[in-house]
Structure formats: structure tokens, C-alpha cells
Design an enzyme around this catalytic site. Structure first.
Site, PDB file in Angstrom:
ATOM      1  N   MET A 158       0.870  -0.883  -0.474  1.00 30.58           N
ATOM      2  CA  MET A 158       0.032  -0.445   0.410  1.00 30.58           C
ATOM      3  C   MET A 158       0.686   1.323  -0.079  1.00 30.58           C
ATOM      4  SD  MET A 158      -3.349  -1.362   1.937  1.00 30.58           S
ATOM      5  CE  MET A 158      -2.908  -0.401   3.527  1.00 30.58           C
ATOM      6  N   GLY A 159       2.040   0.948  -0.391  1.00 29.03           N
ATOM      7  CA  GLY A 159       2.999   2.093  -0.460  1.00 29.03           C
ATOM      8  C   GLY A 159       3.139   2.655   1.030  1.00 29.03           C
ATOM      9  N   HIS A 165       9.173  -3.313   3.604  1.00 29.85           N
ATOM     10  CA  HIS A 165       9.026  -3.850   1.942  1.00 29.85           C
ATOM     11  C   HIS A 165      10.185  -4.142   0.637  1.00 29.85           C
ATOM     12  CE1 HIS A 165       5.297  -0.447   3.552  1.00 29.85           C
ATOM     13  NE2 HIS A 165       4.891  -2.075   2.948  1.00 29.85           N
ATOM     14  N   LYS A 202       4.703 -10.728   8.853  1.00 28.77           N
ATOM     15  CA  LYS A 202       4.548  -9.098   9.552  1.00 28.77           C
ATOM     16  C   LYS A 202       2.662  -9.947   9.789  1.00 28.77           C
ATOM     17  CE  LYS A 202       3.422  -5.671  11.073  1.00 28.77           C
ATOM     18  NZ  LYS A 202       2.564  -4.668  10.711  1.00 28.77           N
ATOM     19  N   GLN A 259      -3.168 -12.634   6.549  1.00 25.09           N
ATOM     20  CA  GLN A 259      -3.417 -12.260   5.270  1.00 25.09           C
ATOM     21  C   GLN A 259      -2.253 -13.431   4.480  1.00 25.09           C
ATOM     22  OE1 GLN A 259      -3.037  -8.030   3.826  1.00 25.09           O
ATOM     23  NE2 GLN A 259      -0.948  -8.789   3.637  1.00 25.09           N
TER      24      GLN A 259
END
Ligand code: AMP
Length: 291
Positions: free
Chosen positions: A21-22, A28, A145, A149
Site C-alpha cells: 500500500m506504499g 517492504h 508481519k 493475511q
């Protein structure tokens, strides 16, 4: 995206996708590095996905910093960034996707974040499924993390026949143990100081269970989880302004709570806390080989 990736595929190049999501951070970028070790071309998507935010959550205030993210991606050797806007991603029609609901998740969302973020994982699957169709990656990398999900996405890929390997990158942390997150910018100074207690609490419980397992007779018998140890950690967090939503031990890959640990099986100790207006999540793995 289709034209470029088709060219790559024609040349026999392997493609990796890192969905984000930036507001990129070291966590990331560590996934990008892992992706580049498993593929010839890395695609990063930057999209603050509205369908995975519930009412009253932080969709509007979520940090957006496209220029900086593009800079970081080019420095990390990312081949292609996909940064669609809402209309490009979701278009005008909703005829086969009424109210954005395509997926109905079963038991895997009955605990942990699934309880506290109604509709969240359905929104995640909706966007990840689309990204898989658009990019058609050979491998996709997601972080430990967000471990619930990860397992739900892997299951979706399997059930919806996406020919993609789902890899898990370890959680990158600040020197004091706090898991890196785009949401950490919301923390005020006092909250930031106390935030590492979450990881400490998870490690404490993990250490306690591992000692119990070591001290058990070693005959493959299950070890009971002492509820008092978990309550103690929950109290300590609450006293420090980290209000615990859940602090659970679940088995993997089914993500169901357990009362005992069986040697040789894989478990996850996971927790979520609310501090001020910020929600933090973290987890540690617990695997114990049968001796
Ligand atoms: P997000 O931009 O928060 O949606 O995260 C995009 C991806 O980065 C997800 O797969 C996350 O699990 C992963 N991620 C987030 N924080 C970390 C971290 N501290 N270390 C490793 N991966 C992370």
C-alpha cells in the site's frame, strides 16, 4: 502492464510481484530483495486499497508518498511499479462483484484480526486476486508481519488456480524490536517508546513455552499452555497503554486457537493492540521439533 509482462514471459523470464500500500519502509524493501532472488523481474504494486479498510479505519489518513516510493523502488532495482488509481482498479461495474464481495472466507478468518476487522480479508483477497490476474506473477512475496493475511492469500491462490508461489518474508524490525510498519508514523513519542513492549510480550510467551517443551519428558506428549502467563503479558501491555485486542496462540495453517502445543507442529503467537489511535499487530512463530 500486460504488454510488458507478456514480453518478459516470451523471453522466459520469471516474474515476481510484491503487493504493497506504499509508504515503503525497510520491511517492504526486504520483500523486494527476496523477490529478486526468486525471479528475473520484480513488479511492485502501490495501492491503498479502500475495500480492505472498515468504516472508521484510517483509509483517508493512510500515508501516501508516491514520489518517494518510486525513488526507493528504482534504487532497489524494481523493474516495474504498478500504481493504479481507484477507477483503474475497480472500474465502474459491480455486476459480478456485488458490493465488492467476491470471496467468502471460512474458518481462517474466525480468529485474530478477522474478528476485529470485519470485511478486511475479503477486501485483501479482492485486490490481490485482481493483481494476480493483471501481473500473472510466477512468485508473490508477502510479509510474516501480516501472517493471517499470508495464509489466507496462499489458500485463495490454491483454490482459485493461480499458478503462483506464495513466499513469506521475515518481519523487519526497528533496533528496539518494534515491527516496521507504515502506520508507525501515527505514534506519538510516548506511544513509540512503549510500542516495542508488544514484541517483548510475544517473545516472553514464546520463551516460556519453549522452556516448558524442553523440560517435558520428550515423549511427544502435548504441553498445556499456561493461561496465567498470557494474562500476565496482557496486563503488562494494558498497563502501558497498549490495549490488547487479542493475544492468541493458533495452529498453522488452519489458524485455530489451541490449548496445548504438540511437539513437531507449527504454531503462531499473535497479538494486536490499540495505542492511542494506532493499531499495532505482531507475531512470532513457534515450532518445536520432536526429539
Ligand atoms: P502493506 O503496505 O502494509 O500492505 O504491506 C505490504 C507487504 O509488506 C505485506 O506483505 C506486509 O506483510 C509486508 N510487510 C509490512 N511490514 C513488514 C515488515 N516490518 N517486515 C516485512 N514485511 C512487512
Amino acid at each position: 502492464m500486460r504488454l510488458i509482462t507478456a514480453e518478459w514471459r516470451k523471453k522466459g523470464l520469471r516474474i515476481a510481484l510484491v503487493p504493497t500500500m506504499g509508504a515503503l519502509h525497510e520491511g517492504h524493501l526486504s520483500l523486494v530483495k527476496m523477490a529478486s532472488e526468486h525471479a528475473d523481474r520484480v513488479v511492485v504494486s502501490l495501492f491503498v486499497n479502500p475495500t480492505q479498510f472498515g468504516p472508521g479505519e484510517d483509509y483517508e489518513k493512510y500515508p501516501r508518498m508516491l514520489d518517494r516510493d518510486l525513488d526507493l523502488c528504482s534504487r532497489e532495482g524494481v523493474s516495474l511499479v504498478f500504481a493504479p488509481d481507484h477507477a483503474e482498479m475497480y472500474g465502474p461495474g459491480q455486476e459480478t462483484r456485488r458490493h465488492f464481495i467476491t470471496f467468502r472466507i471460512g474458518k481462517m478468518k474466525e480468529h485474530l484480526c478477522g474478528v476485529w476487522r470485519q470485511g478486511h480479508f475479503e477486501g485483501v483477497l479482492l485486490v490481490v486476486n485482481k493483481l494476480f490476474h493483471i501481473v500473472q506473477p510466477d512468485v508473490a512475496v508477502f510479509g510474516q508481519k501480516d501472517i493471517q493475511q499470508w495464509y489466507i492469500i496462499r489458500q485463495m491462490a490454491l483454490e482459485h488456480d493461480h499458478p503462483v508461489d506464495i513466499l513469506m518474508g521475515p518481519t523487519r524490525r526497528e533496533p528496539d524490536g518494534l515491527a516496521q510498519s507504515s502506520r508507525n508514523v501515527y505514534l506519538n513519542r510516548d506511544e513509540r517508546k512503549k510500542a516495542p513492549l508488544l514484541y517483548k510480550a510475544l517473545q516472553k510467551v514464546r520463551g516460556h513455552i519453549l522452556r516448558q517443551l524442553e523440560q517435558s519428558p520428550g515423549n511427544g506428549q502435548p504441553v498445556c499452555i499456561e493461561k496465567a502467563i498470557i494474562s500476565q503479558e496482557i496486563n503488562r501491555l494494558d498497563e502501558n497503554g497498549l490495549n490488547v485486542e487479542y493475544f492468541s496462540i493458533v495452529s498453522a495453517p488452519d489458524l485455530q486457537p489451541v490449548a496445548e502445543i504438540m511437539p513437531g507442529r507449527q504454531y503462531i503467537i499473535a497479538a494486536a493492540v490499540q495505542t492511542g489511535t494506532t493499531r499495532l499487530i505482531d507475531n512470532v512463530l513457534l515450532s518445536h521439533k520432536e526429539s
